[in-house]
Enzyme design. Sequence first.
Site: not given
Length: 312
Positions: A91, A222, A233
Amino acid sequence: MDKLLGKLPFLLTHDGICRLEDGKLYILDRRKLPFSREYVMCETPEEAAKAIKDMVTQGGGPLEVALTAMVLADQKGFDLVKSAQVLASSRPTNRTMKKTLQAMLERRNGKSMENLRGEFLAYYDDCYLRMSVHGASLIPDGAGILTTCFPEHSFMLSLLRAKEQGKDFCVYVPETRPYLQGAHLTAPALAEVGIKCRLVTDAMPAHYMACGDIDLYMTASDLFLSDGRIVNKTGTLENAIAASYYGIDYYPFSLHRTDVSELELEYRSGDEVRRIGSQKITSDEIECLYPAFDIVPSSLVKGVITPEGVVS
C-alpha cells in the site's frame, strides 16, 4: 494495558487484526465482516503483502500485519530487508508502515523481530491513547459526529473516552464505496461497543449537515503532509467541503507529519468500482475509475489531532 484498550471492538484488538500460530500468519478478513469471522492464512511475507494489497485488512491493519509478518520472516529465515520492502510496497500511500518497518530493521542489534514487534505495538497503543484524550475533549455532549471510512483506534478510543465522561452523541457513518468499510466495519464496530450510530449512503452527509444533525466531522488520515494538507480515503474531501460550507469543524487524527516529497497516491483498479463484493453493478464496457485517496486542503481542516495535541 490501559482499560480503555480492553474496550475496543474485536477487529481492533491485536489478535483481532492478525495472529501467528504454528508458523503461519492468520489475518482477519475484514471483507467478510460483519457476516462471518474468517481468516486468510499466509506462510510468507509475499503472501501477507498480497493480502494487504487485496484489502483483507486496511486502515491501521496493514501496519500490524506487516510487523507480524516480519516476525514470521525472522522465524523462517527469510531475508528481512527484502521482506520489509515487499510489505511496504503493498500500500504505497501508507508511509507509517514503511517507516516503521525501516525502523524495525535499524533497531535489530541482537533483538528478535518478535521483541521489536511488541515494542512498536506498545508505542502505537500509547499514541492512540494520547490522541484519544485530545479527541474526546473536542466532542460536545449531544453531538452528531460524521466520519468517513473506518477511522480505526484513535477515533474509537476517543468515542469510548467521551462515553466514559458521560457524553451522549451519535455517529453518522457513510457506507464507503466500493469496499463498504463504513457499513461492514465502522457501524458494526460502534454497535459492538454500545455507541449510537446511523448508517447513511455516501451521498447523504451534506443533507444531514443542512438539517443541523451533524456538529463535528472526524476521520483518520493516511497522511498529514508537512504543508498542512490531509490525505485520506476518497470521499473525505467532499465531506470536508460540505462541512466547511455549513460551519462544521473538521478534525482528522494523525500520528505524525509526512514530508510532501514522500506523497504517493494509490490509484486502484476501476474493476473494484464495477462490483460490490462479487456482484457486478454495471456492464464490462463501462470505464470505471478508483482513486483511492483524497487530498484535503489545510484550509478545510480546523485542527489535526496528534499524540502531542491538536495542531492548527
